[in-house]
Write an enzyme that holds these catalytic residues in place. Structure first.
Site, PDB file in Angstrom:
ATOM      1  N   TYR A  69       1.013  -1.504  -0.463  1.00  0.00           N
ATOM      2  CA  TYR A  69      -0.175  -0.023   0.253  1.00  0.00           C
ATOM      3  C   TYR A  69       0.786   1.313  -0.195  1.00  0.00           C
ATOM      4  CZ  TYR A  69      -4.621  -2.610   1.280  1.00  0.00           C
ATOM      5  OH  TYR A  69      -5.350  -4.081   0.713  1.00  0.00           O
ATOM      6  N   GLY A 127     -16.495  -0.472  -4.310  1.00  0.00           N
ATOM      7  CA  GLY A 127     -15.512   0.292  -5.172  1.00  0.00           C
ATOM      8  C   GLY A 127     -16.887   1.780  -5.097  1.00  0.00           C
ATOM      9  N   LEU A 186     -20.051   1.494  -5.111  1.00  0.00           N
ATOM     10  CA  LEU A 186     -21.615   1.365  -6.174  1.00  0.00           C
ATOM     11  C   LEU A 186     -22.482   0.898  -5.174  1.00  0.00           C
ATOM     12  CD1 LEU A 186     -22.601   0.942  -8.763  1.00  0.00           C
ATOM     13  CD2 LEU A 186     -22.292  -1.472  -8.557  1.00  0.00           C
TER      14      LEU A 186
END
Length: 330
Positions: free
Chosen positions: A53, A220, A222
């Site tokens: 990350y 994501g 949505l």
């Protein structure tokens, strides 16, 4: 905050997991520290990260930000159940030197020491395999893990993105070898819109006593009220959410979802998280706030009770595959 055991272990973890993937790329160090402080104040004790990350030339940056937060003291490290991951290629240009990625014994040894240095700690609570390594036998992997446990560098081991048969294989080999208790958690893609994990991954996790940690619980963005935000002139969909909404059938499904939740007076993102907390085998979803406000919204989901009528409506819009093996057997 509510707590539960992590799989079959005695480890108590919060029903929400703080995901840190945005720390560095989208959230600067000061704001990242503020979010971690707020999460700890709210009772979230399970923090998830990964050695890669930060991404690109900044791989490892997220672990460094967590490390500087731990270094502030005041019991921060002792209060946190820290989970990080190994597997990824850590070269900034993506061209890994041989043995500098995946799950060979040599890379596991190298990677854990590098993560410990960045995190400014001497142990990792849950060390997770970020992906399946088809080239390395589990006998070698578990031998490397046994050494790290004996050295006190890690306490538990989890998987991420493992299919059901690999969860079984990993734990059967661990049981035959003795020593480590095997995998105790699995991080998988699981949300209202993406329920394939119910066919094999979650049944395997339940059978072997792994806690299930869903990632991308809002798929994501949505499932976070994306159409409503567009209409109101807010942040437009991007990535996976934008690709999905480009399909008229999928857009109609998301519209039906948002309409249902508006009828029940419930925020979409909070409902999506609360739904996961009702699912068998789920320990807690990973929430990756970019801001303190997003963290506050996620916290409300823990206390949110979804009515049977609403749960039925969600199943009608997003039908799961059904019980395994019936879902694929007949």
């Amino acid at each position: 905050m509510k707590y539960t055991q992590l799989g079959r272990t005695g480890l108590k973890v919060s029903r929400l997991v703080l995901g840190t993937m945005n720390f560095g790329p989208q959230t600067d160090e000061a704001d990242s520290h503020a979010i971690m402080d707020a999460a700890l104040d709210a009772g979230i004790n399970y923090f998830d990260t990964a050695n890669v990350y930060g991404w690109g030339e900044n791989k490892g940056r997220t672990e460094e930000i967590i490390g500087t937060w731990f270094a502030q003291g005041e019991g921060r490290r002792d209060k946190v159940v820290l989970a990080t991951k190994v597997y990824g290629n850590m070269a900034a240009d993506g061209a890994a030197w041989p043995n500098h990625d995946k799950l060979s014994a040599v890379n596991i040894r190298r990677a854990v020491d590098a993560s410990l240095k960045r995190l400014q700690t001497d142990y990792i609570d849950v060390y997770q395999f970020h992906h399946v390594d088809r080239s390395t036998p589990f006998e070698e992997i578990w031998q490397a893990i046994d050494v790290l446990i004996q050295q006190g560098k890690i306490l538990y081991v989890g998987s991420s993105n493992f299919p059901g048969y690999k969860i079984a294989q990993a734990n059967e080999i661990a049981a035959r070898r003795g020593g480590t208790i095997g995998l105790v958690s699995e991080q998988c893609l699981y949300n209202l819109s993406e329920r394939r994990a119910e066919m094999e991954v979650i049944p395997a996790a339940q059978e072997y006593g792994l806690g299930v940690i869903p990632w991308s619980p809002l798929h994501g963005g949505l499932l976070g009220g994306v159409i409503k935000k567009e209409v109101q002139g807010g942040r437009r969909a991007s990535g996976r959410a934008a690709d999905t909404l480009a399909d008229p059938t999928a857009r109609a499904q998301i519209q039906a979802y948002e309409d249902l939740l508006e009828k029940h007076g419930t925020e979409p993102g909070e409902a999506a998280l609360a739904w996961l907390l009702t699912r068998p085998g789920v320990t807690g979803p990973i929430v990756g706030p970019r801001t303190a406000e997003q963290l506050e919204s996620a916290l409300r989901a823990v206390e949110l009770e979804l009515s049977e009528e609403l749960l039925t409506g969600l199943d009608e819009i997003f039908p799961g595959p059904g019980p395994s093996p019936e879902a694929f057997a007949w």
